[in-house]
Design a protein around this motif. Structure first.
Motif, PDB file in Angstrom:
ATOM      1  N   ARG A   1      -2.955   2.857   7.658  1.00  0.00           N
ATOM      2  CA  ARG A   1      -2.790   1.649   6.026  1.00  0.00           C
ATOM      3  C   ARG A   1      -3.143   1.908   4.652  1.00  0.00           C
ATOM      4  O   ARG A   1      -3.573   3.275   4.386  1.00  0.00           O
ATOM      5  CB  ARG A   1      -4.470   0.937   6.488  1.00  0.00           C
ATOM      6  CG  ARG A   1      -4.639   0.118   5.997  1.00  0.00           C
ATOM      7  CD  ARG A   1      -5.769  -0.440   6.041  1.00  0.00           C
ATOM      8  NE  ARG A   1      -6.944  -1.063   4.839  1.00  0.00           N
ATOM      9  CZ  ARG A   1      -7.556  -2.793   5.202  1.00  0.00           C
ATOM     10  NH1 ARG A   1      -6.838  -3.210   5.823  1.00  0.00           N
ATOM     11  NH2 ARG A   1      -7.598  -3.233   4.411  1.00  0.00           N
TER      12      ARG A   1
ATOM     13  N   ASP B   1      -3.677   0.547   0.861  1.00  0.00           N
ATOM     14  CA  ASP B   1      -4.449   0.187  -0.003  1.00  0.00           C
ATOM     15  C   ASP B   1      -3.676   0.737  -1.742  1.00  0.00           C
ATOM     16  O   ASP B   1      -4.621   1.472  -2.065  1.00  0.00           O
ATOM     17  CB  ASP B   1      -6.223  -0.107   0.345  1.00  0.00           C
ATOM     18  CG  ASP B   1      -6.452  -0.256   1.473  1.00  0.00           C
ATOM     19  OD1 ASP B   1      -6.382  -2.718   1.440  1.00  0.00           O
ATOM     20  OD2 ASP B   1      -7.094  -0.104   2.309  1.00  0.00           O
TER      21      ASP B   1
ATOM     22  N   PRO C   1      -3.558  -6.198  -6.995  1.00  0.00           N
ATOM     23  CA  PRO C   1      -4.030  -5.712  -5.439  1.00  0.00           C
ATOM     24  C   PRO C   1      -3.162  -5.332  -4.579  1.00  0.00           C
ATOM     25  O   PRO C   1      -3.180  -7.133  -4.074  1.00  0.00           O
ATOM     26  CB  PRO C   1      -5.166  -6.255  -5.028  1.00  0.00           C
ATOM     27  CG  PRO C   1      -5.774  -7.272  -5.493  1.00  0.00           C
ATOM     28  CD  PRO C   1      -4.836  -7.189  -6.704  1.00  0.00           C
TER      29      PRO C   1
ATOM     30  N   THR D   1      -2.037  -4.746   0.279  1.00  0.00           N
ATOM     31  CA  THR D   1      -2.637  -3.963   1.351  1.00  0.00           C
ATOM     32  C   THR D   1      -1.519  -4.026   3.041  1.00  0.00           C
ATOM     33  O   THR D   1      -1.129  -4.874   2.266  1.00  0.00           O
ATOM     34  CB  THR D   1      -4.001  -4.544   1.589  1.00  0.00           C
ATOM     35  OG1 THR D   1      -4.370  -4.556   0.809  1.00  0.00           O
ATOM     36  CG2 THR D   1      -4.276  -3.948   3.210  1.00  0.00           C
TER      37      THR D   1
ATOM     38  N   THR E   1       2.631   2.645   2.291  1.00  0.00           N
ATOM     39  CA  THR E   1       2.384   2.292   0.852  1.00  0.00           C
ATOM     40  C   THR E   1       4.103   2.030   0.646  1.00  0.00           C
ATOM     41  O   THR E   1       3.065   0.925  -0.238  1.00  0.00           O
ATOM     42  CB  THR E   1       2.781   4.091   0.037  1.00  0.00           C
ATOM     43  OG1 THR E   1       1.048   5.338   0.982  1.00  0.00           O
ATOM     44  CG2 THR E   1       2.842   4.190  -0.753  1.00  0.00           C
TER      45      THR E   1
ATOM     46  N   ALA F   1       2.303  -1.469   0.688  1.00  0.00           N
ATOM     47  CA  ALA F   1       1.621  -1.873   0.129  1.00  0.00           C
ATOM     48  C   ALA F   1       2.408  -2.315  -1.119  1.00  0.00           C
ATOM     49  O   ALA F   1       2.227  -3.635  -2.018  1.00  0.00           O
ATOM     50  CB  ALA F   1       0.468  -1.086   0.160  1.00  0.00           C
TER      51      ALA F   1
END
Ligand code: KIV
Ligand code: ZN
Length: 516
Positions: free
Chosen positions: A410, A412, A423, A425, A435, A438
């Motif tokens: 994961r 963030d 932001p 995620t 990545t 995200a």
């Protein structure tokens, strides 16, 4: 001793080299490479094909405006609109050259151009005359000369020289020729074209049979005095003759060549690295001159021989082509002056004190993570600073990645999009996949990932990873780069760099996708 003649080195990395699928370069990247080629002291830099797209025009113009010690050349088909565009792009050059071409082989004339030989001659002559309105330095190429009929080639060359072409370039466009025959072709043309003494004969060889360098050298033996080549042999399909191979063969085997170049060979490795980083085309370890193993001796017998006398197994000196012997250059305690001096040796000169300070700050950060800093690390730092310095819409603020056995990775992260922090995620099949997803959750670039590659810049587990990401959207291809001791961070930087290029409206289209 007889006086050696000058062999003109015409570099086409920025034009034919860019025709390698995926090797697209932005205007600023072309300027960086052009400056490195100028330091290498190439005679002519072919900067691009100005009619291909507004971006290509801008790139040639920008190169023409900054380069002072090499001629700058723009390519143009034998068409008025191409030649006028090239003339316009080159207006600011200290020494401009227009390179115009039309195909002369039966297959190209009949099936591609649908023109008669008479029409081709007339168009070639007209193109050269039109190019002469802009500059005295006009080069003409009969495309696919390697498969053209010799009588017709003689006729075309005589006509274009009479019309004012000062260089006539013989391309083996499809890489079909073999050395003894190609050399004879050049010798025959020089003998048979009545006004051959009024032009420089040049060659431009493609590497489809792996013979581009051999063919070019055979031509030099037979009277060619310009070779068209590219750094690392980049180029359409299997590439062009490699500049480093031509230059070092002529220099190392002076007993076979009646000419010499003015190249500063100590700049070769720097140029090779720069082109490889910008285009995302890695150099194979066993590549002649610039491959990582080109001067490495593995076998005990060889090592023993080299230790006793280096000439036993070495025909060139690594330092003569820019491999530095003591590669550990700087460390945590090195100061700004040592840093500036080392980069100057590597051919990097800062435009301003701010650029120097920004790169020096990154150097100090890196020195905290990595004990020994090598030349390759410094070059990557400079690239990274240049990437950050350009007007980027997306910036990486922070990144946290969780990757654990049995768990889904994961990521963030926080990006600054046009100055606003956002932001994002995502989960993925691995930390890099998470990545990239995200980043996409914020940027929505609408691109397809065409290439992802990681390369350790130096040895050791604390080495920086250099990542290339190639993205495509609507036929437009961009390459992004990033370097860091953490390869997930390097990957994020490379992906963001590519996104910034794709989001940039003024970035150029790749010539292969341009509608010209
Ligand atoms: O390969 C080729 O024929 C060319 C010409 C434009 C010189 O690149
Ligand atoms: Zn070519």
């Amino acid at each position: 001793m007889t006086q050696k003649e000058h062999l003109i080195i015409f570099d086409t990395t920025l034009r034919d080299g860019e025709q390698s699928p995926g090797a697209s370069m932005t205007r600023d990247e072309k300027v960086r490479i052009a400056k490195a080629l100028e330091r290498l002291r190439v005679d002519v830099i072919e900067a691009g094909f100005p009619i291909a797209s507004p971006g290509d025009f801008e790139a040639v113009k920008a190169v023409a405006e900054v380069i002072r010690d090499s001629r700058v050349c723009g390519l143009a088909r034998a068409l008025d609109k191409d030649i006028d565009r090239a003339g316009e792009a080159l207006a600011g050059a200290a020494a401009p050259r227009i390179h115009t071409f039309i195909a002369t082989s039966p297959i190209h004339m009949e099936r591609k151009l649908r023109m008669t030989p008479d029409q081709v001659v007339a168009q070639a002559v007209h193109a050269v005359q039109r190019a002469r309105r802009y500059t005295d330095d006009v080069e003409f190429s009969p495309e696919d000369a390697g498969r053209s009929e010799i009588d017709f080639l003689c006729r075309v060359l005589e006509a274009v020289i009479a019309a004012g072409a000062r260089t006539v370039n013989i391309p083996d466009t499809v890489g079909y020729n073999v050395p003894f025959q190609f050399g004879e072709l050049i010798r025959t043309l020089i003998e048979r074209v009545p006004n051959a003494d009024q032009a420089v004969f040049s060659v431009h060889c493609h590497n489809d049979l792996g013979l581009a360098t051999a063919n070019s050298l055979a031509a030099v033996r037979c009277g060619a005095r310009q070779v068209e080549c590219t750094i690392n042999g980049l180029g359409e399909r299997a590439g062009n003759a490699a500049l480093e191979e031509i230059v070092m063969a002529v220099r190392t085997r002076q007993d076979h060549f009646a000419c010499n170049t003015r190249i500063d060979t100590t700049q070769i490795v720097n140029c090779s690295r720069l082109v490889s980083t910008i285009t995302g085309f890695p150099v194979q370890p066993n590549k002649a001159i610039v491959g990582a193993n080109a001067f490495a001796h593995e076998s005990g017998i060889h090592q023993d021989g080299v230790l006793k006398s280096r000439e036993t197994y070495e025909i060139m000196r690594a330092e003569d082509v820019g491999w530095s012997e003591n590669r550990m250059v700087l460390g945590k305690h090195s100061g700004r002056n040592a840093f500036r001096a080392r980069l100057k040796d590597l051919g990097v000169v800062f435009d301003s004190e701010e650029d120097l300070n920004a790169t020096f700050a990154r150097f100090k950060d890196l020195a905290d993570k990595k004990h020994e800093i090598f030349d390759e690390d410094l070059q990557a730092l400079v690239s990274d600073t240049t990437l950050e310095a350009s007007n980027e819409r997306v910036k990486l603020v922070s990144l946290r990645v969780c990757s654990e056995t049995g768990e889904t990775p994961r990521a963030d992260l926080v990006l600054a999009m046009d100055g606003e922090e956002e932001p994002g995620t995502a989960i993925g099949s691995g930390p890099v996949d998470a990545t990239f997803k995200a980043i996409e959750s914020i940027v929505n670039s609408g691109t397809i990932l065409r290439l992802y590659s990681v390369n350790a810049i130096t040895s050791g587990t604390d080495a920086q990873g250099e990542v290339t990401v190639r993205l495509e959207r609507g036929g437009r291809i961009v390459n992004g780069q990033g370097a860091d001791t953490d390869i997930v961070v390097a990957s994020a930087k490379a992906y963001i760099n590519a996104c910034n290029k794709i989001l940039h409206p003024r970035e150029r289209a790749h010539p292969q996708t341009a509608d010209v």
